[in-house]
Design an enzyme around this catalytic site. Structure first.
Site, short mmCIF file in Angstrom:
data_model
loop_
_atom_site.label_atom_id
_atom_site.label_comp_id
_atom_site.label_asym_id
_atom_site.label_seq_id
_atom_site.Cartn_x
_atom_site.Cartn_y
_atom_site.Cartn_z
N SER A 242 0.85 -1.55 0.08
CA SER A 242 -0.18 -0.26 0.15
C SER A 242 1.12 0.93 0.22
CB SER A 242 -1.26 0.08 0.76
OG SER A 242 -1.88 0.74 0.53
N ASP B 279 -9.70 -5.80 -4.39
CA ASP B 279 -9.01 -4.68 -3.38
C ASP B 279 -10.18 -3.87 -3.92
OD1 ASP B 279 -7.53 -2.55 -2.69
OD2 ASP B 279 -6.04 -3.48 -3.51
N HIS C 276 -7.47 -6.00 -0.40
CA HIS C 276 -6.34 -4.97 -0.04
C HIS C 276 -5.39 -4.93 0.69
CE1 HIS C 276 -4.19 -1.29 -0.29
NE2 HIS C 276 -4.26 -0.65 0.89
#
Length: 330
Positions: A141, A271, A299
């Site tokens: 991320s 995601d 995610h």
């Protein structure tokens, strides 16, 4: 004797129940402490001038590349423990708290843009002399955005790169969270950011946003997770607004063509935060790029599929090692 024995047994049980009901955040901290010890991860501090980095590590540098792991927004070094569990103990692993997170220095004067974070991580690498030989860099991320830019800016230090659903890209396919970001950009400011919960209900919503798997989390644990985060929410808001502004939001995209290291991309197909279409953006721009799309995964790849994540990283490291050996023999 039975009364004494019963009383002795009751004390830790009552303490546990009291902690669960009254101080769930303390129980969560104890949980991470226990898990670190069980996996052999040791916590240390490194200093660059007056700046403190907190990190955990296992093993020592050896013939195989060391692995540096960068967590995502509002997380901490312990988020990698679920993956560490499935990695061999002979690997040298380093998990660092990102700038402003957990045990690493937080300063209102610090630069929390992606470039600012890359600079800080480079200072950390120099502090612990991790760059004596090229290392494998992993980021997820926000940490994936930082990891990709780091590999582009310091190519001699990174022998290979794993990006797990990284931020920093223009995603061809839109989603609900991207629409929220557009609204944020167009408005004067939004009171509530989905990734910064302040109630157990908002925490449950965030878990649904980040995960495909629906974890059944007790209300008390949700409260504990919120209690741990609330003191940091003002910082998280400042950081979030910093990393989604124009100078940071596409930083990986701006640097991806400079990445020379063999690169692996791991992404959850479902995601809802950073769309899986970003994997194609990277694959089309980085020459030696290996893409793995995980079915039934959101995610939070590291939490939802830790065994698979560890397996893919190990297979990729073996592939890179074999390719290097073949070049030497050729």
């Amino acid at each position: 004797m039975f009364v004494i024995a019963g009383g002795t047994l009751a004390i830790p049980i009552l303490a546990f129940v009291a902690s669960f009901l009254l101080w769930p955040s303390a129980l969560i901290r104890i949980y991470y402490w226990y898990w670190r010890r069980a996996l052999g991860m040791q916590v240390r501090y490194a200093y660059y001038d007056d700046y403190q980095f907190c990190y955990s590590y296992r093993g020592r540098p050896g013939n195989k590349p060391s692995i540096l792991m960068l967590h995502g927004f509002s997380a901490h070094k312990d988020m990698w423990l679920s993956v560490v569990k499935f990695l061999p103990k002979n690997l040298h692993l380093v998990c660092v708290d990102m700038p402003g997170h957990e045990g690493t220095t937080r300063s209102s004067l610090d630069d929390y843009s992606i470039n600012g974070q890359v600079k800080r991580i480079h200072e950390f690498v120099e502090c612990i002399k991790l760059n004596r030989k090229p290392f494998h860099l992993v980021g997820t991320s926000m940490g994936g955005n930082v990891a990709g830019v780091y590999a582009a800016q310091y190519p001699a230090e990174v022998c290979s790169l794993s990006l797990v659903c990284p931020a920093g890209l223009p995603y061809p396919t839109d989603n609900k969270f991207r629409k929220f970001l557009r609204e944020l950009k167009e408005s004067e400011g939004i009171d509530r950011i989905p990734l910064i919960p302040s109630t157990p209900e908002e925490m449950a919503e965030m878990l649904k946003l980040c995960s495909y798997v629906r974890f059944k989390v007790p209300q008390q644990i949700l409260q504990g997770l919120v209690d741990v985060r609330i003191p940091h929410n003002e910082f998280y808001r400042k950081l979030f607004l910093e990393i989604v502004n124009e100078k940071s939001v596409y930083k990986l995209h701006e640097n991806m063509r400079k990445i020379k290291a063999p690169t692996q991309v791991i992404w959850g197909k479902q995601d809802q935060v950073l769309d899986v279409s970003g994997a194609d953006v990277l694959a089309n721009s980085i020459p030696d790029c290996h893409v793995h799309i995980l079915e039934n995964c959101g995610h939070s790849v590291v939490v939802e599929r830790p065994r698979k994540t560890a397996k893919l990283i190990l297979e990729f490291l073996a592939l890179v090692h074999n390719a290097e050996n073949s070049k030497k023999l050729a």
